[in-house]
Design an enzyme around this catalytic site. Structure first.
Site, PDB file in Angstrom:
ATOM      1  CE  LYS A  11      -0.385  -0.371   5.163  1.00  0.00           C
ATOM      2  NZ  LYS A  11      -1.007   0.044   6.262  1.00  0.00           N
ATOM      3  NE  ARG A  64      -5.326   0.269  12.014  1.00  0.00           N
ATOM      4  CZ  ARG A  64      -4.055   0.465  11.451  1.00  0.00           C
ATOM      5  NH1 ARG A  64      -3.374   1.332  11.271  1.00  0.00           N
ATOM      6  NH2 ARG A  64      -4.031  -0.777  10.771  1.00  0.00           N
ATOM      7  CE1 TYR A 111      14.912  31.438   3.632  1.00  0.00           C
ATOM      8  CE2 TYR A 111      14.750  28.972   3.329  1.00  0.00           C
ATOM      9  CZ  TYR A 111      14.615  30.589   2.716  1.00  0.00           C
ATOM     10  OH  TYR A 111      14.279  30.865   1.362  1.00  0.00           O
ATOM     11  CG  MET A 131      10.579  24.009  -1.296  1.00  0.00           C
ATOM     12  SD  MET A 131       9.437  25.150  -2.095  1.00  0.00           S
ATOM     13  CE  MET A 131       8.423  26.017  -0.769  1.00  0.00           C
TER      14      MET A 131
HETATM   15  C1  PLP Z   1      -3.642  -4.483   8.572  1.00  0.00           C
HETATM   16  C2  PLP Z   1      -1.965  -4.427   8.022  1.00  0.00           C
HETATM   17  N1  PLP Z   1      -1.365  -5.704   7.889  1.00  0.00           N
HETATM   18  C3  PLP Z   1       0.194  -5.512   7.763  1.00  0.00           C
HETATM   19  C4  PLP Z   1       0.687  -4.224   7.715  1.00  0.00           C
HETATM   20  C5  PLP Z   1       2.185  -4.333   7.423  1.00  0.00           C
HETATM   21  O1  PLP Z   1       2.984  -3.663   8.545  1.00  0.00           O
HETATM   22  P1  PLP Z   1       4.444  -3.626   8.420  1.00  0.00           P
HETATM   23  O2  PLP Z   1       4.941  -2.765   7.507  1.00  0.00           O
HETATM   24  O3  PLP Z   1       4.671  -3.182   9.797  1.00  0.00           O
HETATM   25  O4  PLP Z   1       4.873  -4.984   8.184  1.00  0.00           O
HETATM   26  C6  PLP Z   1      -0.025  -3.204   7.810  1.00  0.00           C
HETATM   27  C7  PLP Z   1       0.875  -1.855   7.755  1.00  0.00           C
HETATM   28  O5  PLP Z   1       0.381  -0.932   8.126  1.00  0.00           O
HETATM   29  C8  PLP Z   1      -1.586  -3.334   8.008  1.00  0.00           C
HETATM   30  O6  PLP Z   1      -2.199  -2.221   8.243  1.00  0.00           O
END
Ligand code: PLP
Length: 361
Positions: free
Chosen positions: A35, A130, A250, A302
């Site tokens: 992701k 969550r 800066y 920047m």
């Molecule tokens: C539901 C879920 N599983 C697995 C992972 C993977 O976590 P990690 O990157 O710490 O291995 C995440 C990442 O946030 C997650 O949200």
């Protein structure tokens, strides 16, 4: 034209890490978590190097579509499932498994008249608070979903802590609830793969370690046999000698205490290099130039930041404009940079901006 800022993505290192993680959890299947644009590594760019994974997990329908467009035909999991009918339709079209975590998704499904043809992953609330159904809902859900291939999963709140009573409690509640029901189970993220072998179950879900980075507070990916996938670099725009009393950047927050060679590096917060790395009295962030660790001096701006070049001089290496500056990756672990800034490697990796060029090889 040489890019100002470059994220070099080492696909061989990524393949190596997938195999290394599989060796850490040899009885489980590996869901590679890709992701957030593959944790900032570029989802399309890495998609051809994922063959060793048994599945890929993403957060959004757009990410799922990107993976399919780039040839990923294996199992695909939408970690947040669907939130409306268009996402539901897309998940079916993309043949992406969905996480079901709340009743409104089941209502949406029932009202839409659609039928899920892919597998579902029921997320159970065991202590993270969550996403997830309460544990006592599982029997009702399993009845409702009997036509589908069902997996069950949960997520730990503090797997990076060894021997955490909270994680042990989560494992206990999860196992107790799903025991004997015959579902395929998934609990562990990267940290739990290392710290809680009893949570490996049928599927481990690893993100950070896929990219060669350690999820633990101490040490780096190298200590775990992993290789950094991203090396983020820039180059020296200017080299100059400052005198004692000269102030840099800066806010004039850094004053040279001696005659010193300084360099201006072509990277800043506009590229995703954090402003918080600006020099402070309580610690310094470093970059790697010609094998020497050089502290950042003054404020990150920047498009630029300044560094103390004396460590390169001390090695007897002449330093000139154009010299490569490694911000993190090969030779300078992102974990160490994150720690010096007071953030986490996840945030640094995900934070590169659109003007950074990516090179995959
Ligand atoms: C539901 C879920 N599983 C697995 C992972 C993977 O976590 P990690 O990157 O710490 O291995 C995440 C990442 O946030 C997650 O949200």
């Amino acid at each position: 034209m040489r890019p100002r800022t470059l994220a070099h993505i080492n696909l061989g290192a990524l393949r190596h890490n997938l195999l290394a993680i599989k060796a850490m959890a040899p009885h489980s299947q590996l869901m590679a978590v890709v992701k957030a644009n593959a944790y900032g590594h570029g989802l399309a760019g890495i998609s051809k190097a994922l063959q060793e994974a048994d599945g890929c997990a993403v957060a959004t329908v757009e990410e799922a579509a990107t993976l399919r467009e780039n040839g990923w035909q294996g199992r695909l999991l939408l970690l947040q499932g669907f939130a409306d009918t268009s996402e539901l339709d897309a998940s079916i079209e993309l043949n992406a498994d969905v996480v079901l975590h709340q009743q409104s998704q089941l209502d949406l499904l029932a009202n839409s008249g659609r039928k899920l043809t892919q597998a579902v992953w029921i997320k159970l609330e065991t202590g993270m608070h969550r996403l997830g159904f309460e544990l006592d809902q599982l029997p009702r859900l399993s009845q409702q979903l009997c036509a589908n291939q069902v997996h069950v999963l949960t997520h730990f709140a503090e797997a990076e802590e060894k021997n955490s009573a909270a994680v042990q409690g989560q494992i206990f509640r999860f196992e107790n609830t799903v025991h004997g029901l015959g579902y395929s189970k998934s609990m562990a993220n990267s940290a739990a793969i290392l710290n809680y072998p009893q949570s490996h179950a049928d599927w481990v879900r690893s993100g950070l370690m896929v990219y060669g980075v350690s999820p633990l507070a101490e040490g780096t990916g190298k200590d775990l046999g992993l290789l950094p996938v991203m090396t983020f670099s820039s180059r020296l725009l200017a080299v100059k000698t400052c005198q004692a009393g000269d102030q840099v950047g800066y806010g004039s927050t850094y004053t040279c205490n001696d005659e010193m060679l300084i360099g201006t590096v072509a990277v800043g917060y506009g590229d995703g290099y954090p402003w918080q790395a600006s020099s402070r009295s309580d610690g310094q962030t470093q970059v790697l130039i010609a094998g020497a660790l050089c502290p950042i001096i003054g404020r990150v701006s920047m498009d630029m930041l300044a560094v103390d070049l004396r460590p390169v001089e001390e090695l007897g290496i002449p330093v000139t404009e154009g010299e490569t500056v490694i911000l993190w990756g090969e030779g300078l672990p992102v974990e160490e940079v994150a720690c010096s800034i007071g953030t986490i490697a996840y945030e640094l990796l995900c934070g590169l901006s659109g003007r950074v060029k990516y090179l995959y090889e």
